[in-house]
Design an enzyme around this catalytic site. Structure first.
Site, PDB file in Angstrom:
ATOM      1  N   ASP A   8       1.852  -8.617  -8.718  1.00 38.21           N
ATOM      2  CA  ASP A   8       2.044  -8.162  -7.348  1.00 38.21           C
ATOM      3  C   ASP A   8       0.736  -7.489  -6.933  1.00 38.21           C
ATOM      4  O   ASP A   8      -0.083  -7.131  -7.787  1.00 38.21           O
ATOM      5  CB  ASP A   8       3.211  -7.165  -7.316  1.00 38.21           C
ATOM      6  CG  ASP A   8       3.285  -6.406  -6.018  1.00 38.21           C
ATOM      7  OD1 ASP A   8       3.269  -7.065  -4.950  1.00 38.21           O
ATOM      8  OD2 ASP A   8       3.343  -5.153  -6.056  1.00 38.21           O
ATOM      9  N   ASP A  10       0.178  -5.099  -3.611  1.00 39.96           N
ATOM     10  CA  ASP A  10       0.339  -3.754  -3.041  1.00 39.96           C
ATOM     11  C   ASP A  10       1.124  -2.853  -3.987  1.00 39.96           C
ATOM     12  O   ASP A  10       2.265  -3.151  -4.343  1.00 39.96           O
ATOM     13  CB  ASP A  10       1.039  -3.834  -1.682  1.00 39.96           C
ATOM     14  CG  ASP A  10       0.170  -4.541  -0.656  1.00 39.96           C
ATOM     15  OD1 ASP A  10      -0.975  -4.089  -0.458  1.00 39.96           O
ATOM     16  OD2 ASP A  10       0.620  -5.543  -0.073  1.00 39.96           O
ATOM     17  N   GLU A  17      -0.726   1.248   0.051  1.00 41.59           N
ATOM     18  CA  GLU A  17       0.188   1.429   1.195  1.00 41.59           C
ATOM     19  C   GLU A  17      -0.297   2.454   2.218  1.00 41.59           C
ATOM     20  O   GLU A  17       0.015   2.332   3.395  1.00 41.59           O
ATOM     21  CB  GLU A  17       1.606   1.766   0.726  1.00 41.59           C
ATOM     22  CG  GLU A  17       2.358   0.583   0.129  1.00 41.59           C
ATOM     23  CD  GLU A  17       2.497  -0.637   1.035  1.00 41.59           C
ATOM     24  OE1 GLU A  17       2.216  -0.541   2.249  1.00 41.59           O
ATOM     25  OE2 GLU A  17       2.875  -1.701   0.514  1.00 41.59           O
ATOM     26  N   GLY A  51       4.798  -7.006   6.669  1.00 38.58           N
ATOM     27  CA  GLY A  51       4.422  -6.210   7.829  1.00 38.58           C
ATOM     28  C   GLY A  51       5.107  -6.641   9.113  1.00 38.58           C
ATOM     29  O   GLY A  51       5.605  -5.806   9.875  1.00 38.58           O
ATOM     30  N   GLU A  53       7.885  -8.327   9.429  1.00 35.98           N
ATOM     31  CA  GLU A  53       9.320  -8.058   9.280  1.00 35.98           C
ATOM     32  C   GLU A  53       9.600  -6.565   9.482  1.00 35.98           C
ATOM     33  O   GLU A  53      10.594  -6.168  10.088  1.00 35.98           O
ATOM     34  CB  GLU A  53       9.790  -8.516   7.899  1.00 35.98           C
ATOM     35  CG  GLU A  53       9.769 -10.025   7.686  1.00 35.98           C
ATOM     36  CD  GLU A  53       8.388 -10.626   7.453  1.00 35.98           C
ATOM     37  OE1 GLU A  53       7.382  -9.869   7.408  1.00 35.98           O
ATOM     38  OE2 GLU A  53       8.306 -11.858   7.325  1.00 35.98           O
ATOM     39  N   ALA A  77      -3.940  -8.258  14.306  1.00 36.61           N
ATOM     40  CA  ALA A  77      -4.889  -7.158  14.557  1.00 36.61           C
ATOM     41  C   ALA A  77      -4.785  -6.110  13.442  1.00 36.61           C
ATOM     42  O   ALA A  77      -5.792  -5.559  12.990  1.00 36.61           O
ATOM     43  CB  ALA A  77      -4.609  -6.524  15.915  1.00 36.61           C
ATOM     44  N   LYS A  78      -3.566  -5.871  12.988  1.00 36.55           N
ATOM     45  CA  LYS A  78      -3.372  -4.928  11.873  1.00 36.55           C
ATOM     46  C   LYS A  78      -4.064  -5.428  10.602  1.00 36.55           C
ATOM     47  O   LYS A  78      -4.674  -4.653   9.851  1.00 36.55           O
ATOM     48  CB  LYS A  78      -1.867  -4.697  11.644  1.00 36.55           C
ATOM     49  CG  LYS A  78      -1.521  -3.811  10.461  1.00 36.55           C
ATOM     50  CD  LYS A  78      -1.198  -4.641   9.226  1.00 36.55           C
ATOM     51  CE  LYS A  78      -1.139  -3.816   7.963  1.00 36.55           C
ATOM     52  NZ  LYS A  78      -0.804  -4.643   6.789  1.00 36.55           N
ATOM     53  N   THR A 115       2.475 -12.126  -3.856  1.00 33.25           N
ATOM     54  CA  THR A 115       2.525 -10.955  -2.981  1.00 33.25           C
ATOM     55  C   THR A 115       3.125 -11.250  -1.621  1.00 33.25           C
ATOM     56  O   THR A 115       3.057 -12.374  -1.131  1.00 33.25           O
ATOM     57  CB  THR A 115       1.103 -10.385  -2.779  1.00 33.25           C
ATOM     58  OG1 THR A 115       1.174  -9.261  -1.886  1.00 33.25           O
ATOM     59  CG2 THR A 115       0.162 -11.408  -2.177  1.00 33.25           C
ATOM     60  N   THR A 116       3.657 -10.205  -1.016  1.00 31.75           N
ATOM     61  CA  THR A 116       4.189 -10.292   0.339  1.00 31.75           C
ATOM     62  C   THR A 116       3.069 -10.246   1.375  1.00 31.75           C
ATOM     63  O   THR A 116       3.204 -10.770   2.466  1.00 31.75           O
ATOM     64  CB  THR A 116       5.152  -9.107   0.564  1.00 31.75           C
ATOM     65  OG1 THR A 116       6.225  -9.255  -0.351  1.00 31.75           O
ATOM     66  CG2 THR A 116       5.694  -9.076   1.958  1.00 31.75           C
TER      67      THR A 116
HETATM   68  C1  XBP Z   1       4.147  -4.969   0.014  1.00 30.16           C
HETATM   69  C2  XBP Z   1       4.478  -5.153   1.426  1.00 30.16           C
HETATM   70  C3  XBP Z   1       3.455  -5.531   2.387  1.00 30.16           C
HETATM   71  C4  XBP Z   1       2.503  -4.476   2.880  1.00 30.16           C
HETATM   72  C5  XBP Z   1       1.962  -4.877   4.230  1.00 30.16           C
HETATM   73  O1  XBP Z   1       5.161  -5.608  -0.762  1.00 30.16           O
HETATM   74  O2  XBP Z   1       5.619  -5.092   1.795  1.00 30.16           O
HETATM   75  O3  XBP Z   1       4.161  -5.957   3.481  1.00 30.16           O
HETATM   76  O4  XBP Z   1       3.184  -3.252   2.990  1.00 30.16           O
HETATM   77  O5  XBP Z   1       1.358  -6.111   4.202  1.00 30.16           O
HETATM   78  P1  XBP Z   1       4.898  -6.191  -2.197  1.00 30.16           P
HETATM   79  P2  XBP Z   1       1.403  -7.101   5.488  1.00 30.16           P
HETATM   80  O6  XBP Z   1       3.937  -5.271  -2.911  1.00 30.16           O
HETATM   81  O7  XBP Z   1       6.250  -6.173  -2.846  1.00 30.16           O
HETATM   82  O8  XBP Z   1       4.357  -7.599  -2.089  1.00 30.16           O
HETATM   83  O9  XBP Z   1       1.331  -6.276   6.725  1.00 30.16           O
HETATM   84  O10 XBP Z   1       0.180  -7.964   5.300  1.00 30.16           O
HETATM   85  O11 XBP Z   1       2.676  -7.909   5.411  1.00 30.16           O
HETATM   86 MG    MG Z   2       4.210  -3.987  -4.537  1.00 25.08          MG
END
Ligand code: XBP
Ligand code: MG
Length: 227
Positions: A8, A10, A17, A51, A53, A77-78, A115-116
């Protein structure tokens, strides 16, 4: 026999985060949107993975905010703002990550990401930590909107396994969150979990091993591997 590690991003490779939260808030402010996520709000909203979602969940909760296409543009943009923040430096890998990745390479294991977050953010993180491109570090990257159902759905892990060309029994996943552990387990993977600052309250008990971090973690040796 163990053939690959799937990470993973993040919260597992680095404590990202806070940078995500800052990127969201900077973007909301620049757009003149009356949205702001303080630490506790973000902690709660992190249960919604992804993000876009997360922003949609906030739109429902507050009854305010842009329609889907404007929201998607705001999320782009984020993502750009997040890359800028990471490029300013200061992001460190979590304990054990650099060593673990080096040891895995030396042992001939393949490396993947599930990863998400978006592929662009994986690239930004690889540059920030390793000063290398993500494709140079990882054999396989499964990320973001490549799957329609995000964690805790197993889709992103199944995609990583498919790209590795390996069964779940030949890989080991590393996660920091409950949603991530559930996703990896549902894909049939063994999981090592180490909670991050934002997932310290998560129930990670479905992981095979839970550690405070990966600083003292040793890869399973051949003698210890089943099959
Ligand atoms: C991490 C997340 C991500 C980030 C934001 O989940 O949920 O959405 O917080 O990234 P994980 P984006 O570590 O379980 O993959 O804004 O690019 O979605
Ligand atoms: Mg994570």
């Amino acid at each position: 026999m163990l053939r690959a590690l799937i990470f993973d991003v993040d919260g597992t490779l680095a404590e990202t985060e806070e940078a995500h939260r800052r990127a969201f808030n900077d973007t909301f402010a620049a757009a003149g949107l009356g949205w702001h996520w303080d630490h506790d709000t973000y902690l709660r909203l992190l249960k919604v993975t992804g993000g876009k979602e997360r922003m949609k969940a906030w739109r429902v909760e507050t009854g305010t905010g842009p329609h889907d296409s404007a929201l998607a543009a705001l999320h782009r943009a984020k993502t750009a703002r997040y890359a800028e923040i990471l490029a300013t430096g200061g992001l460190k890998p979590r304990p054990g990550i650099l060593r673990l990745i080096d040891e895995a390479r030396a042992a001939g294991l393949r490396l993947a990401v599930a990863t998400t977050t978006s592929p662009g953010n994986v690239e930004a993180l690889a540059r920030a930590i390793w000063r290398r491109g993500a494709a140079d570090l990882f054999d396989v990257i499964a990320a973001g909107d490549e799957v329609t159902r995000k964690k805790p759905d197993p889709a992103v892990y199944l995609l990583a396994l498919q790209r590795l060309g390996l069964p779940a029994s030949a890989a080991l996943a590393f996660e920091d969150s409950r949603n991530g552990v559930l996703a990896a387990r549902a894909a049939g993977l063994s999981v090592v979990a180490a909670p991050s600052r934002f997932t310290a309250g998560d129930d990670l008990s479905s992981a095979g091993l839970v550690l405070p971090d990966l600083g003292g973690y040793a890869l399973p040796t051949r003698a210890h591997q089943a099959g």
